[in-house]
Design a protein around this motif. Sequence first.
Motif, PDB file in Angstrom:
ATOM      1  N   THR A  10      -8.195  -9.849   9.726  1.00  0.00           N
ATOM      2  CA  THR A  10      -9.649 -10.093   9.566  1.00  0.00           C
ATOM      3  C   THR A  10      -9.639 -11.946   9.580  1.00  0.00           C
ATOM      4  OG1 THR A  10      -9.103  -9.917   7.164  1.00  0.00           O
ATOM      5  CG2 THR A  10     -10.001  -8.050   8.326  1.00  0.00           C
ATOM      6  N   GLY A  11      -8.516 -12.592   9.763  1.00  0.00           N
ATOM      7  CA  GLY A  11      -8.770 -13.965   9.986  1.00  0.00           C
ATOM      8  C   GLY A  11      -8.816 -14.505   8.548  1.00  0.00           C
ATOM      9  N   GLY A  12      -8.669 -16.082   8.821  1.00  0.00           N
ATOM     10  CA  GLY A  12      -8.683 -16.883   7.433  1.00  0.00           C
ATOM     11  C   GLY A  12      -9.924 -17.583   7.206  1.00  0.00           C
ATOM     12  N   LYS A  13      -9.877 -18.490   6.237  1.00  0.00           N
ATOM     13  CA  LYS A  13     -11.146 -19.330   6.136  1.00  0.00           C
ATOM     14  C   LYS A  13     -11.490 -20.086   7.106  1.00  0.00           C
ATOM     15  CE  LYS A  13     -12.867 -22.439   2.422  1.00  0.00           C
ATOM     16  NZ  LYS A  13     -12.642 -23.130   1.384  1.00  0.00           N
ATOM     17  N   GLN A  58      -8.166 -11.571   3.275  1.00  0.00           N
ATOM     18  CA  GLN A  58      -8.039 -12.957   2.352  1.00  0.00           C
ATOM     19  C   GLN A  58      -9.313 -13.393   1.998  1.00  0.00           C
ATOM     20  OE1 GLN A  58      -4.338 -14.868   2.580  1.00  0.00           O
ATOM     21  NE2 GLN A  58      -5.215 -16.650   3.591  1.00  0.00           N
ATOM     22  N   TYR A  59      -9.733 -14.366   2.739  1.00  0.00           N
ATOM     23  CA  TYR A  59     -10.868 -14.979   2.077  1.00  0.00           C
ATOM     24  C   TYR A  59     -12.458 -14.295   2.207  1.00  0.00           C
ATOM     25  CZ  TYR A  59      -7.956 -18.964   2.847  1.00  0.00           C
ATOM     26  OH  TYR A  59      -6.879 -19.965   2.850  1.00  0.00           O
ATOM     27  N   ASN A  60     -12.719 -14.238   1.146  1.00  0.00           N
ATOM     28  CA  ASN A  60     -14.369 -13.704   0.924  1.00  0.00           C
ATOM     29  C   ASN A  60     -14.084 -12.232   1.498  1.00  0.00           C
ATOM     30  OD1 ASN A  60     -15.568 -16.218   0.166  1.00  0.00           O
ATOM     31  ND2 ASN A  60     -15.659 -16.855   2.193  1.00  0.00           N
ATOM     32  N   PHE A  61     -13.536 -11.306   0.912  1.00  0.00           N
ATOM     33  CA  PHE A  61     -13.221 -10.039   1.360  1.00  0.00           C
ATOM     34  C   PHE A  61     -14.073  -8.972   0.600  1.00  0.00           C
ATOM     35  CE2 PHE A  61      -9.383 -11.045  -1.253  1.00  0.00           C
ATOM     36  CZ  PHE A  61      -9.571 -10.052  -2.272  1.00  0.00           C
ATOM     37  N   PRO A  88      -4.309 -10.065  -0.476  1.00  0.00           N
ATOM     38  CA  PRO A  88      -3.040 -10.929  -1.078  1.00  0.00           C
ATOM     39  C   PRO A  88      -2.803 -10.466  -2.298  1.00  0.00           C
ATOM     40  CG  PRO A  88      -4.894 -12.371  -0.341  1.00  0.00           C
ATOM     41  CD  PRO A  88      -5.279 -11.019  -0.330  1.00  0.00           C
ATOM     42  N   CYS A  89      -1.353 -10.345  -2.613  1.00  0.00           N
ATOM     43  CA  CYS A  89      -0.691 -10.013  -3.871  1.00  0.00           C
ATOM     44  C   CYS A  89       0.571 -10.638  -4.148  1.00  0.00           C
ATOM     45  CB  CYS A  89      -1.009  -8.563  -4.125  1.00  0.00           C
ATOM     46  SG  CYS A  89      -0.047  -7.687  -3.041  1.00  0.00           S
ATOM     47  N   LEU A  90       1.142 -10.801  -5.180  1.00  0.00           N
ATOM     48  CA  LEU A  90       2.413 -11.043  -5.452  1.00  0.00           C
ATOM     49  C   LEU A  90       3.507  -9.961  -5.146  1.00  0.00           C
ATOM     50  CD1 LEU A  90       2.053 -13.297  -8.693  1.00  0.00           C
ATOM     51  CD2 LEU A  90       2.831 -13.955  -6.446  1.00  0.00           C
ATOM     52  N   SER A  91       4.380 -10.208  -4.388  1.00  0.00           N
ATOM     53  CA  SER A  91       5.399  -8.925  -4.194  1.00  0.00           C
ATOM     54  C   SER A  91       6.634  -9.657  -3.605  1.00  0.00           C
ATOM     55  CB  SER A  91       4.958  -8.286  -2.879  1.00  0.00           C
ATOM     56  OG  SER A  91       5.291  -8.964  -1.633  1.00  0.00           O
ATOM     57  N   GLU A  92       7.792  -8.571  -3.755  1.00  0.00           N
ATOM     58  CA  GLU A  92       8.949  -9.370  -3.413  1.00  0.00           C
ATOM     59  C   GLU A  92       9.073 -10.081  -2.044  1.00  0.00           C
ATOM     60  OE1 GLU A  92      11.834  -6.104  -2.407  1.00  0.00           O
ATOM     61  OE2 GLU A  92      10.478  -4.745  -2.516  1.00  0.00           O
ATOM     62  N   TYR A  93       8.165  -9.632  -1.311  1.00  0.00           N
ATOM     63  CA  TYR A  93       8.219 -10.452   0.144  1.00  0.00           C
ATOM     64  C   TYR A  93       7.219 -11.507   0.198  1.00  0.00           C
ATOM     65  CZ  TYR A  93      10.147  -5.686   1.501  1.00  0.00           C
ATOM     66  OH  TYR A  93      10.853  -4.681   1.472  1.00  0.00           O
ATOM     67  N   GLY A  94       6.294 -11.878  -0.621  1.00  0.00           N
ATOM     68  CA  GLY A  94       5.449 -12.607  -0.387  1.00  0.00           C
ATOM     69  C   GLY A  94       5.116 -13.541  -1.715  1.00  0.00           C
ATOM     70  N   THR A  95       4.391 -14.465  -1.580  1.00  0.00           N
ATOM     71  CA  THR A  95       4.032 -15.371  -3.028  1.00  0.00           C
ATOM     72  C   THR A  95       2.717 -15.096  -3.183  1.00  0.00           C
ATOM     73  OG1 THR A  95       4.022 -17.325  -1.441  1.00  0.00           O
ATOM     74  CG2 THR A  95       6.001 -16.939  -2.451  1.00  0.00           C
ATOM     75  N   GLY A  96       1.866 -14.245  -2.584  1.00  0.00           N
ATOM     76  CA  GLY A  96       0.390 -14.371  -2.862  1.00  0.00           C
ATOM     77  C   GLY A  96      -0.164 -14.585  -1.542  1.00  0.00           C
ATOM     78  N   TRP A  97      -0.921 -15.842  -1.660  1.00  0.00           N
ATOM     79  CA  TRP A  97      -1.826 -16.242  -0.577  1.00  0.00           C
ATOM     80  C   TRP A  97      -1.166 -16.224   0.831  1.00  0.00           C
ATOM     81  CZ3 TRP A  97      -6.352 -15.749  -2.087  1.00  0.00           C
ATOM     82  CH2 TRP A  97      -7.438 -16.136  -1.440  1.00  0.00           C
ATOM     83  N   TYR A  98      -1.955 -15.474   1.693  1.00  0.00           N
ATOM     84  CA  TYR A  98      -1.382 -15.379   3.118  1.00  0.00           C
ATOM     85  C   TYR A  98      -1.496 -16.709   3.881  1.00  0.00           C
ATOM     86  CZ  TYR A  98      -2.177 -10.421   2.558  1.00  0.00           C
ATOM     87  OH  TYR A  98      -2.112  -9.093   2.192  1.00  0.00           O
ATOM     88  N   ARG A  99      -0.513 -17.104   4.466  1.00  0.00           N
ATOM     89  CA  ARG A  99      -0.495 -18.607   5.261  1.00  0.00           C
ATOM     90  C   ARG A  99      -0.600 -18.366   6.646  1.00  0.00           C
ATOM     91  NH1 ARG A  99       5.366 -19.739   2.154  1.00  0.00           N
ATOM     92  NH2 ARG A  99       5.317 -17.272   2.471  1.00  0.00           N
ATOM     93  N   ASP A 103       2.233 -13.971   8.286  1.00  0.00           N
ATOM     94  CA  ASP A 103       2.672 -13.651   6.956  1.00  0.00           C
ATOM     95  C   ASP A 103       1.870 -12.764   6.304  1.00  0.00           C
ATOM     96  OD1 ASP A 103       4.117 -14.848   4.693  1.00  0.00           O
ATOM     97  OD2 ASP A 103       2.024 -15.542   4.115  1.00  0.00           O
ATOM     98  N   ALA A 104       0.546 -12.469   6.876  1.00  0.00           N
ATOM     99  CA  ALA A 104      -0.160 -11.401   6.313  1.00  0.00           C
ATOM    100  C   ALA A 104       0.469 -10.195   6.495  1.00  0.00           C
ATOM    101  CB  ALA A 104      -1.359 -11.409   6.982  1.00  0.00           C
ATOM    102  N   MET A 105       0.920  -9.732   7.699  1.00  0.00           N
ATOM    103  CA  MET A 105       1.795  -8.565   7.908  1.00  0.00           C
ATOM    104  C   MET A 105       3.101  -8.496   7.300  1.00  0.00           C
ATOM    105  SD  MET A 105       0.810  -7.747  11.785  1.00  0.00           S
ATOM    106  CE  MET A 105       1.148  -9.486  12.574  1.00  0.00           C
ATOM    107  N   TYR A 106       3.782  -9.649   7.265  1.00  0.00           N
ATOM    108  CA  TYR A 106       5.025  -9.674   6.665  1.00  0.00           C
ATOM    109  C   TYR A 106       4.872  -9.456   5.050  1.00  0.00           C
ATOM    110  CZ  TYR A 106       9.347 -11.579   4.808  1.00  0.00           C
ATOM    111  OH  TYR A 106      10.534 -11.682   3.949  1.00  0.00           O
ATOM    112  N   SER A 107       3.635  -9.979   4.460  1.00  0.00           N
ATOM    113  CA  SER A 107       3.778  -9.647   2.971  1.00  0.00           C
ATOM    114  C   SER A 107       3.256  -8.067   2.794  1.00  0.00           C
ATOM    115  CB  SER A 107       2.529 -10.426   2.621  1.00  0.00           C
ATOM    116  OG  SER A 107       2.914 -11.940   2.842  1.00  0.00           O
ATOM    117  N   ASN A 108       3.174  -7.410   3.927  1.00  0.00           N
ATOM    118  CA  ASN A 108       2.755  -5.846   3.651  1.00  0.00           C
ATOM    119  C   ASN A 108       3.887  -4.995   4.446  1.00  0.00           C
ATOM    120  OD1 ASN A 108       0.203  -5.831   2.124  1.00  0.00           O
ATOM    121  ND2 ASN A 108      -0.329  -7.451   3.892  1.00  0.00           N
TER     122      ASN A 108
END
Length: 373
Positions: A10-13, A58-61, A88-99, A103-108
């Motif tokens: 869905t894209g970033g800001k 991520q942004y304005n979802f 975005p959420c804290l997880s063992e794979y990511g630190t929260g905000w998608y970069r 990174d959005a797919m890696y965090s999930n």
Amino acid sequence: MYSMMGIILTGGKNNRLKELSAGRSISAVPFGGKYRAIDFALSNMINSGIRNVGIPTQYNFHSLIDHLGSGKEWDLDRKNDGLFILPPCLSEYGTGWYRGNADAMYSNLTFLNRSNEEFVLINQGYAIYNMNYTDMLKHHVDKDADITIACRHMTDFPKEYLCALGIVETDTDMRITDMQEKPLNPKSDFASMGVYIIKRKLLISLLEESAAHGYYEFVRDIIIKKVNELRLYAYEFKGYWRPLCNIQLYYMANMELLNPEIRYELFEKNGKIFTKVKDEPPAKYNDEAVVKNSIVADGCIIEGHVENSILFRGVKIKRGAVIKDSIIMQDSVVCENALLDCCILDKSVIITAGKQLKGDKNWPLIVGKNVVV
């Protein structure tokens, strides 16, 4: 029979759509009288038999989540598989905000690891088109490709906006030999549609490798860097496709819906486009109403003159008002004797009596949500 799951990015800001994307992601921007941009990507997946769909947001979802709900309108409110919205959420794979989108797919990765499908179709939520992905998957398998990218010759697209797309070069067998993301001087009009097919296990491997090197973008950091390493193939799509890269393209895509041939291709020829259902009464046309070559959604009340325009649900055009070449979104009101020419009104805008707003077809005038003029 090959199985395929889907991911819609869905894209970033960004503010590419000015006021329209100030409070919502571009995927959630209203389009064509009653749709949201993401309806097209999501319906294409459903029409292609995909029943397991993840949507990193991520942004304005908030607007996007409100529109998608449980996925009922797309038959994705299922006991098994279905629709998964992945904020975005804290997880063992990511630190929260998608970069970035990689990174959005890696965090999930959990979503990818728990799925059983052999292939993944990655899509963008900001493009308007109707495409069944079955032939593209067959092309991917026949070519024994690592990644297949849907591409299109943009002969019907303004040349000045080619620099907003990814430009692809191929050999005679459609193998991609070079790809440039948003080049200042595009070498051709053969553009990536941002639609990719890849094996799920290969995608997981590439995302892990990318994250290990501190890379976050799927196209820039994975696809382009591995053009010579992976078997990348293009699949040519010859139908209608419009990315909502800026406000001019958004306005152009909406106005093109007034062409019956394009409406037929988008909404009938290759399967239905589904959207959130709202119970509205039919549009009401009073005796003094004049409506020419326009799309008028349910719940509208027309007393004035409407020409070459798109009216979303619940719009009210009062007596003596004139609307030309404009897009009027949900629950907006244009009062008596007002004039709008080449304007885009966001939701719940009120144009008071006698006001005149004029834009240009190349620079439409935009009025933000809930504004009173």
